[in-house]
Design an enzyme around this catalytic site. Structure first.
Site, PDB file in Angstrom:
ATOM      1  N   GLU A   1      36.760  40.384  34.109  1.00 28.97           N
ATOM      2  CA  GLU A   1      35.525  39.622  34.458  1.00 28.97           C
ATOM      3  C   GLU A   1      35.710  38.212  34.392  1.00 28.97           C
ATOM      4  OE1 GLU A   1      32.140  39.779  35.771  1.00 28.97           O
ATOM      5  OE2 GLU A   1      32.386  41.615  34.717  1.00 28.97           O
TER       6      GLU A   1
ATOM      7  N   GLU B   1      35.376  34.410  42.537  1.00 29.20           N
ATOM      8  CA  GLU B   1      33.885  34.345  43.017  1.00 29.20           C
ATOM      9  C   GLU B   1      33.626  33.030  43.315  1.00 29.20           C
ATOM     10  OE1 GLU B   1      31.129  36.654  41.276  1.00 29.20           O
ATOM     11  OE2 GLU B   1      31.844  38.538  41.896  1.00 29.20           O
TER      12      GLU B   1
END
Length: 133
Positions: free
Chosen positions: A77, A84
């Site tokens: 994550e 991102e």
């Protein structure tokens, strides 16, 4: 009388840099935790899993498996969040390769989460079923 050796300034500087790098890492985790809904979900799941682990008195081996599973999901994550952010920085406009990078990173999180779920089902499933029956 033997003179007392003074600490090597290069070693002190190295220690400061090492300590600062830990500070940067913890800040990164905190920033991601504050801004990423999925990481907040994983944090809540971690708290529940740890609580269940204490409740069911997991063995050392079971704790190791849970720790690896949880650590893998958190790592995936955090890497996904970094990918991102970097992708948004270098490609503010939509680009198919930017979308592919984000999708693949999200896929890595999904794989880690499913694997962690399987570990959880093997470890906690029989115990929860025993409580229900």
């Amino acid at each position: 009388m033997t003179p007392v050796a003074k600490p090597n300034p290069d070693k002190r500087s190295l220690l400061r840099r090492r300590a600062a790098s830990f500070g940067h890492a913890f800040r990164g985790i905190w920033l991601a935790l504050r801004s990423e809904l999925h990481l907040q979900f994983h944090a809540a799941a971690t708290v529940i899993v740890v609580g269940l682990g204490f409740y069911f008195e997991l063995t050392a081996t079971e704790w190791m498996l849970v720790a690896v599973a949880v650590g893998t999901v958190w790592t995936a994550e955090l890497v996904n969040t970094a990918i991102e952010a970097l992708t948004d920085l270098v490609s503010p406009e939509y680009h198919p390769l930017a979308g592919k990078a984000k999708d693949v990173a999200a896929g890595a999180v999904l794989v880690a989460a499913v694997a962690a779920l399987v570990v959880g089902l093997f470890i906690f499933g029989p115990r929860v079923l025993a409580l229900v029956h």
